[in-house]
Design a protein around this motif. Structure first.
Motif, PDB file in Angstrom:
ATOM      1  N   PRO A   1       0.822  -1.215   0.000  1.00 36.38           N
ATOM      2  CA  PRO A   1       0.000   0.000   0.000  1.00 36.38           C
ATOM      3  C   PRO A   1       0.857   1.266   0.000  1.00 36.38           C
ATOM      4  CG  PRO A   1      -0.587  -1.389   1.888  1.00 36.38           C
ATOM      5  CD  PRO A   1       0.547  -2.050   1.167  1.00 36.38           C
ATOM      6  N   THR A   2       2.048   1.188   0.612  1.00 38.09           N
ATOM      7  CA  THR A   2       2.952   2.341   0.592  1.00 38.09           C
ATOM      8  C   THR A   2       3.429   2.588  -0.834  1.00 38.09           C
ATOM      9  OG1 THR A   2       3.683   1.939   2.863  1.00 38.09           O
ATOM     10  CG2 THR A   2       5.129   3.278   1.468  1.00 38.09           C
TER      11      THR A   2
ATOM     12  N   VAL B   1      10.394   2.354   4.558  1.00 34.90           N
ATOM     13  CA  VAL B   1       9.628   1.768   3.461  1.00 34.90           C
ATOM     14  C   VAL B   1       9.298   2.856   2.436  1.00 34.90           C
ATOM     15  CG1 VAL B   1       7.459   0.632   2.859  1.00 34.90           C
ATOM     16  CG2 VAL B   1       8.659  -0.030   4.933  1.00 34.90           C
ATOM     17  N   HIS B   2       8.884   4.018   2.932  1.00 35.22           N
ATOM     18  CA  HIS B   2       8.518   5.113   2.037  1.00 35.22           C
ATOM     19  C   HIS B   2       9.693   5.515   1.152  1.00 35.22           C
ATOM     20  CE1 HIS B   2       8.007   9.401   0.985  1.00 35.22           C
ATOM     21  NE2 HIS B   2       6.812   8.967   0.632  1.00 35.22           N
ATOM     22  N   GLN B   3      10.861   5.725   1.741  1.00 36.74           N
ATOM     23  CA  GLN B   3      12.033   6.149   0.960  1.00 36.74           C
ATOM     24  C   GLN B   3      12.439   5.093  -0.061  1.00 36.74           C
ATOM     25  OE1 GLN B   3      14.543   7.070   4.296  1.00 36.74           O
ATOM     26  NE2 GLN B   3      14.204   9.263   4.054  1.00 36.74           N
TER      27      GLN B   3
ATOM     28  N   TYR C   1      -1.182   1.491  10.574  1.00 34.93           N
ATOM     29  CA  TYR C   1      -1.436   2.891  10.953  1.00 34.93           C
ATOM     30  C   TYR C   1      -0.181   3.746  10.844  1.00 34.93           C
ATOM     31  CZ  TYR C   1       0.810   2.109  15.482  1.00 34.93           C
ATOM     32  OH  TYR C   1       1.718   1.834  16.467  1.00 34.93           O
ATOM     33  N   ARG C   2       0.999   3.156  11.063  1.00 33.32           N
ATOM     34  CA  ARG C   2       2.243   3.921  10.975  1.00 33.32           C
ATOM     35  C   ARG C   2       2.537   4.289   9.529  1.00 33.32           C
ATOM     36  NH1 ARG C   2       5.399  -0.776  13.809  1.00 33.32           N
ATOM     37  NH2 ARG C   2       4.128  -1.739  12.201  1.00 33.32           N
ATOM     38  N   GLY C   3       2.306   3.359   8.623  1.00 32.79           N
ATOM     39  CA  GLY C   3       2.480   3.648   7.202  1.00 32.79           C
ATOM     40  C   GLY C   3       1.473   4.677   6.716  1.00 32.79           C
ATOM     41  N   GLN C   4       0.237   4.554   7.184  1.00 33.87           N
ATOM     42  CA  GLN C   4      -0.792   5.531   6.804  1.00 33.87           C
ATOM     43  C   GLN C   4      -0.398   6.930   7.249  1.00 33.87           C
ATOM     44  OE1 GLN C   4      -4.998   4.713   7.437  1.00 33.87           O
ATOM     45  NE2 GLN C   4      -4.478   2.586   7.855  1.00 33.87           N
ATOM     46  N   SER C   5       0.091   7.046   8.458  1.00 36.10           N
ATOM     47  CA  SER C   5       0.494   8.337   8.994  1.00 36.10           C
ATOM     48  C   SER C   5       1.621   8.941   8.161  1.00 36.10           C
ATOM     49  CB  SER C   5       0.924   8.173  10.451  1.00 36.10           C
ATOM     50  OG  SER C   5       1.413   9.383  10.965  1.00 36.10           O
ATOM     51  N   CYS C   6       2.599   8.129   7.801  1.00 38.11           N
ATOM     52  CA  CYS C   6       3.726   8.590   6.985  1.00 38.11           C
ATOM     53  C   CYS C   6       3.252   9.064   5.618  1.00 38.11           C
ATOM     54  CB  CYS C   6       4.744   7.459   6.844  1.00 38.11           C
ATOM     55  SG  CYS C   6       6.117   7.827   5.734  1.00 38.11           S
ATOM     56  N   ILE C   7       2.428   8.275   4.966  1.00 36.79           N
ATOM     57  CA  ILE C   7       1.953   8.586   3.615  1.00 36.79           C
ATOM     58  C   ILE C   7       1.057   9.822   3.616  1.00 36.79           C
ATOM     59  CG2 ILE C   7       0.426   7.731   1.788  1.00 36.79           C
ATOM     60  CD1 ILE C   7       3.315   6.694   1.663  1.00 36.79           C
TER      61      ILE C   7
ATOM     62  N   ASN D   1       9.033  -0.665  14.881  1.00 33.79           N
ATOM     63  CA  ASN D   1       8.419   0.313  15.774  1.00 33.79           C
ATOM     64  C   ASN D   1       8.089   1.583  14.991  1.00 33.79           C
ATOM     65  OD1 ASN D   1      10.835   1.895  15.635  1.00 33.79           O
ATOM     66  ND2 ASN D   1      11.728   0.585  17.212  1.00 33.79           N
ATOM     67  N   ASP D   2       7.512   2.555  15.671  1.00 32.52           N
ATOM     68  CA  ASP D   2       7.076   3.783  15.010  1.00 32.52           C
ATOM     69  C   ASP D   2       8.207   4.501  14.272  1.00 32.52           C
ATOM     70  OD1 ASP D   2       4.564   3.276  15.953  1.00 32.52           O
ATOM     71  OD2 ASP D   2       4.519   4.916  17.406  1.00 32.52           O
TER      72      ASP D   2
END
Length: 155
Positions: free
Chosen positions: A21-22, A139-141, A51-57, A127-128
């Motif tokens: 999803p990211t 993951v995002h980078q 939820y951590r990935g959602q927050s980042c995105i 972790n967060d």
């Protein structure tokens, strides 16, 4: 003149809660293709993305969605299926071999990484801080690097 049909890409990982999803969200911000993500297993079907990935995105102005399981129809519907790990690729190749009209090119998203990190890191059990923008290896980078390189390779 006929309207050009956009290319399509499906991102896939084991549970479709973190990596795929990211990658889907990152790619949506880069290109107007038909884009989706899905899981290669049923472990997390029905659960929202991490939820951590959602927050980042969301900090990047994109939202995440959680699709279901990769289907046989996906192999005929998408031009590319980009997976996050070699075990995802094995599962996808096994399934696609049973599809007669499959056209999707299956490859690891990490195969495009200029930093040669073949596996998109799974931070599900992390972790967060694994999702924070300031960390060098998130993951995002990884997804941003790989999606940009993938687009350069396909054009």
């Amino acid at each position: 003149m006929a309207e050009q049909v956009p290319k399509s890409v499906l991102f896939a990982c084991l549970g479709n809660t973190c990596q795929s999803p990211t990658a889907e969200a990152v790619f949506k911000k880069m290109r107007k293709w038909r884009i989706d993500s899905a899981a290669t297993s049923t472990y997390e079907i029905g659960n929202p993305p991490d939820y951590r990935g959602q927050s980042c995105i969301e900090k990047h102005g994109v939202s995440m969605s959680h699709a279901g399981l990769v289907t046989r129809e996906d192999f005929a519907a998408f031009d590319y299926t980009l997976c996050m790990h070699e075990s995802n690729q094995r599962d996808l190749n096994r399934e696609s071999n049973q599809v007669k009209n499959g056209k999707a090119k299956i490859e690891p998203l990490g195969s495009c990484d200029p930093q040669k990190q073949l596996i998109i890191e799974d931070r599900f059990y992390g972790n967060d801080s694994d999702f924070k923008k300031k960390k060098k290896k998130t993951v995002h980078q990884q997804c941003v690097r790989c999606c940009k390189a993938f687009l350069e390779k396909t054009y």
